[in-house]
Design a protein around this motif. Structure first.
Motif, PDB file in Angstrom:
ATOM      1  N   THR A  96       0.825  -1.215   0.000  1.00  0.00           N
ATOM      2  CA  THR A  96       0.000   0.000   0.000  1.00  0.00           C
ATOM      3  C   THR A  96       0.859   1.267   0.000  1.00  0.00           C
ATOM      4  OG1 THR A  96      -0.127   0.102   2.420  1.00  0.00           O
ATOM      5  CG2 THR A  96      -1.822  -1.199   1.278  1.00  0.00           C
ATOM      6  N   LYS A  97       2.170   1.119  -0.164  1.00  0.00           N
ATOM      7  CA  LYS A  97       3.108   2.239  -0.044  1.00  0.00           C
ATOM      8  C   LYS A  97       3.869   2.500  -1.345  1.00  0.00           C
ATOM      9  CE  LYS A  97       2.147   2.416   4.344  1.00  0.00           C
ATOM     10  NZ  LYS A  97       1.327   3.452   4.891  1.00  0.00           N
ATOM     11  N   SER A  98       3.189   2.484  -2.488  1.00  0.00           N
ATOM     12  CA  SER A  98       3.816   2.715  -3.800  1.00  0.00           C
ATOM     13  C   SER A  98       5.025   1.805  -3.994  1.00  0.00           C
ATOM     14  CB  SER A  98       4.229   4.183  -3.970  1.00  0.00           C
ATOM     15  OG  SER A  98       3.126   5.033  -3.835  1.00  0.00           O
ATOM     16  N   LEU A  99       4.844   0.525  -3.729  1.00  0.00           N
ATOM     17  CA  LEU A  99       5.922  -0.456  -3.792  1.00  0.00           C
ATOM     18  C   LEU A  99       6.420  -0.643  -5.220  1.00  0.00           C
ATOM     19  CD1 LEU A  99       7.511  -2.485  -2.017  1.00  0.00           C
ATOM     20  CD2 LEU A  99       5.776  -4.185  -2.627  1.00  0.00           C
ATOM     21  N   GLU A 100       7.748  -0.641  -5.379  1.00  0.00           N
ATOM     22  CA  GLU A 100       8.384  -0.886  -6.674  1.00  0.00           C
ATOM     23  C   GLU A 100       9.526  -1.877  -6.490  1.00  0.00           C
ATOM     24  OE1 GLU A 100       7.825   3.238  -9.171  1.00  0.00           O
ATOM     25  OE2 GLU A 100       9.638   3.026  -7.948  1.00  0.00           O
ATOM     26  N   LEU A 101       9.795  -2.629  -7.535  1.00  0.00           N
ATOM     27  CA  LEU A 101      10.914  -3.562  -7.567  1.00  0.00           C
ATOM     28  C   LEU A 101      11.945  -2.988  -8.514  1.00  0.00           C
ATOM     29  CD1 LEU A 101      12.181  -6.345  -6.879  1.00  0.00           C
ATOM     30  CD2 LEU A 101      10.842  -7.293  -8.775  1.00  0.00           C
ATOM     31  N   GLY A 102      13.182  -2.862  -8.028  1.00  0.00           N
ATOM     32  CA  GLY A 102      14.244  -2.242  -8.820  1.00  0.00           C
ATOM     33  C   GLY A 102      14.605  -3.031 -10.058  1.00  0.00           C
ATOM     34  N   PRO A 103      15.419  -2.427 -10.912  1.00  0.00           N
ATOM     35  CA  PRO A 103      15.799  -3.075 -12.173  1.00  0.00           C
ATOM     36  C   PRO A 103      16.536  -4.385 -11.920  1.00  0.00           C
ATOM     37  CG  PRO A 103      17.080  -1.075 -11.812  1.00  0.00           C
ATOM     38  CD  PRO A 103      16.070  -1.144 -10.727  1.00  0.00           C
ATOM     39  N   LYS A 112       6.280  -2.381 -11.186  1.00  0.00           N
ATOM     40  CA  LYS A 112       5.209  -1.849 -10.336  1.00  0.00           C
ATOM     41  C   LYS A 112       4.351  -2.988  -9.791  1.00  0.00           C
ATOM     42  CE  LYS A 112       6.071   2.448 -11.671  1.00  0.00           C
ATOM     43  NZ  LYS A 112       6.693   3.412 -10.834  1.00  0.00           N
ATOM     44  N   ARG A 113       3.745  -2.757  -8.633  1.00  0.00           N
ATOM     45  CA  ARG A 113       2.862  -3.747  -8.037  1.00  0.00           C
ATOM     46  C   ARG A 113       1.575  -3.868  -8.856  1.00  0.00           C
ATOM     47  NH1 ARG A 113      -1.623  -3.207  -5.114  1.00  0.00           N
ATOM     48  NH2 ARG A 113      -2.299  -5.049  -3.997  1.00  0.00           N
ATOM     49  N   VAL A 114       1.201  -5.107  -9.164  1.00  0.00           N
ATOM     50  CA  VAL A 114      -0.035  -5.385  -9.889  1.00  0.00           C
ATOM     51  C   VAL A 114      -1.087  -5.950  -8.929  1.00  0.00           C
ATOM     52  CG1 VAL A 114      -1.075  -6.780 -11.729  1.00  0.00           C
ATOM     53  CG2 VAL A 114       1.210  -5.806 -12.042  1.00  0.00           C
ATOM     54  N   SER A 115      -0.656  -6.881  -8.072  1.00  0.00           N
ATOM     55  CA  SER A 115      -1.592  -7.510  -7.135  1.00  0.00           C
ATOM     56  C   SER A 115      -0.808  -8.153  -5.996  1.00  0.00           C
ATOM     57  CB  SER A 115      -2.433  -8.568  -7.854  1.00  0.00           C
ATOM     58  OG  SER A 115      -1.590  -9.572  -8.407  1.00  0.00           O
ATOM     59  N   ASP A 135       2.191 -12.535  -0.175  1.00  0.00           N
ATOM     60  CA  ASP A 135       1.014 -13.306  -0.566  1.00  0.00           C
ATOM     61  C   ASP A 135       0.735 -13.041  -2.041  1.00  0.00           C
ATOM     62  OD1 ASP A 135      -1.274 -14.814  -0.660  1.00  0.00           O
ATOM     63  OD2 ASP A 135      -2.481 -13.429   0.530  1.00  0.00           O
ATOM     64  N   ASN A 136       1.359 -13.854  -2.887  1.00  0.00           N
ATOM     65  CA  ASN A 136       1.229 -13.727  -4.341  1.00  0.00           C
ATOM     66  C   ASN A 136       1.415 -12.289  -4.811  1.00  0.00           C
ATOM     67  OD1 ASN A 136       0.765 -16.484  -5.167  1.00  0.00           O
ATOM     68  ND2 ASN A 136      -1.152 -16.312  -4.046  1.00  0.00           N
ATOM     69  N   LEU A 137       2.480 -11.655  -4.327  1.00  0.00           N
ATOM     70  CA  LEU A 137       2.797 -10.286  -4.737  1.00  0.00           C
ATOM     71  C   LEU A 137       3.350 -10.315  -6.157  1.00  0.00           C
ATOM     72  CD1 LEU A 137       3.127  -7.257  -3.931  1.00  0.00           C
ATOM     73  CD2 LEU A 137       5.503  -7.846  -3.418  1.00  0.00           C
ATOM     74  N   LYS A 138       2.617  -9.704  -7.075  1.00  0.00           N
ATOM     75  CA  LYS A 138       3.042  -9.663  -8.476  1.00  0.00           C
ATOM     76  C   LYS A 138       3.553  -8.262  -8.806  1.00  0.00           C
ATOM     77  CE  LYS A 138       1.725 -10.703 -13.208  1.00  0.00           C
ATOM     78  NZ  LYS A 138       0.673 -11.221 -14.084  1.00  0.00           N
ATOM     79  N   MET A 139       4.802  -8.206  -9.268  1.00  0.00           N
ATOM     80  CA  MET A 139       5.443  -6.964  -9.690  1.00  0.00           C
ATOM     81  C   MET A 139       5.695  -7.089 -11.189  1.00  0.00           C
ATOM     82  SD  MET A 139       5.677  -5.497  -6.702  1.00  0.00           S
ATOM     83  CE  MET A 139       6.729  -4.087  -6.999  1.00  0.00           C
ATOM     84  N   TYR A 147       7.451 -10.569 -11.940  1.00  0.00           N
ATOM     85  CA  TYR A 147       7.928 -11.435 -10.867  1.00  0.00           C
ATOM     86  C   TYR A 147       6.796 -11.599  -9.866  1.00  0.00           C
ATOM     87  CZ  TYR A 147      12.663 -10.671 -12.569  1.00  0.00           C
ATOM     88  OH  TYR A 147      13.786 -10.631 -13.356  1.00  0.00           O
ATOM     89  N   THR A 148       6.575 -12.838  -9.411  1.00  0.00           N
ATOM     90  CA  THR A 148       5.582 -13.099  -8.388  1.00  0.00           C
ATOM     91  C   THR A 148       6.276 -13.714  -7.175  1.00  0.00           C
ATOM     92  OG1 THR A 148       3.857 -13.431 -10.045  1.00  0.00           O
ATOM     93  CG2 THR A 148       3.430 -14.297  -7.839  1.00  0.00           C
ATOM     94  N   PHE A 149       6.069 -13.103  -6.013  1.00  0.00           N
ATOM     95  CA  PHE A 149       6.688 -13.529  -4.761  1.00  0.00           C
ATOM     96  C   PHE A 149       5.617 -14.136  -3.869  1.00  0.00           C
ATOM     97  CE2 PHE A 149       9.206 -10.195  -6.557  1.00  0.00           C
ATOM     98  CZ  PHE A 149      10.527 -10.503  -6.237  1.00  0.00           C
TER      99      PHE A 149
END
Length: 161
Positions: A96-103, A112-115, A135-139, A147-149
Motif C-alpha cells: 500500500t506504499k507505492s511499492l516498486e521492484l528495482g531493475p 510496479k505492483r499489480v496484485s 502473498d502472491n505479490l506480483k510486480m 515477478y511473483t513472490f
C-alpha cells in the motif's frame, strides 16, 4: 542371560522410539508462519542468503536469496523501494506504499505492483530483521515481464541502530 538380552532389547526399542519422534511438523503456517528462510519467486523456491545480504532501511528493503547453478552458488538480489516516513512494524503492508521492484538487469526500468501483498509479520529490532509475508505479490513491467513472490522470508533492515 535371557533376562539381560530381553531388557537390553526393550531399552534399545525405547531409545529408538524417542530418537525418531518429531516434536513438530515442518509445514509452513498460513499467514506468515514458517521459519522465514525461503521464498517462492515465479514458482521456484529459493533459500534465503544467510551470509551475503543487502541491508534495507527507511524506503527500501532487499530480498536476498541463493541459487545453485552447477557447482557454484549465485546470490540474487531483489531490491524493493516504497514511500513512507516511518519504519515498518507488525501488520505493515508494503503493497500500500507505492511499492516498486528495482531493475533486475541493465534496462533500468522499475517493476510496479499489480496484485498481492507484502505484510510484516515479525520485527526483530535488536538483530535488524523484519519478517515479511508475501502473498502472491506480483510486480510487473510489461505483460510478459513480471515477478511473483509468495512465502515468508526474513530480510535485513536497519532501524537506525
Amino acid at each position: 542371560m535371557k533376562k539381560f538380552l530381553y531388557f537390553f532389547t526393550m531399552a534399545l526399542f525405547a531409545l529408538t522410539a524417542t530418537t525418531l519422534y518429531s516434536c513438530s511438523d515442518d509445514d509452513d503456517e498460513a499467514g506468515g508462519g514458517g521459519d522465514g528462510n525461503s521464498i517462492t519467486i515465479n514458482g521456484v523456491s529459493y533459500p534465503r542468503s544467510q551470509f551475503i545480504t543487502s541491508e534495507g532501511s527507511l524506503g527500501h528493503f532487499c530480498v536476498t536469496v541463493t541459487e545453485q547453478v552447477g557447482s557454484s552458488t549465485d546470490v540474487l538480489y531483489y531490491e524493493f523501494s516504497y514511500e513512507d516516513t516511518v519504519h515498518p512494524s507488525v501488520g505493515y503492508d508494503f503493497s500500500t506504499k507505492s511499492l516498486e521492484l528495482g531493475p533486475m538487469d541493465s534496462s533500468f526500468h522499475m517493476y510496479k505492483r499489480v496484485s498481492g501483498t507484502a505484510t510484516v509479520v515479525s520485527v526483530d529490532v535488536e538483530n535488524g530483521l523484519i519478517k515479511i509475508d508475501f502473498d502472491n505479490l506480483k510486480m510487473s513491467y510489461a505483460a510478459d515481464d513480471s515477478y511473483t513472490f509468495d512465502g515468508t522470508i526474513w530480510v535485513d533492515y536497519n532501524f537506525g541502530r
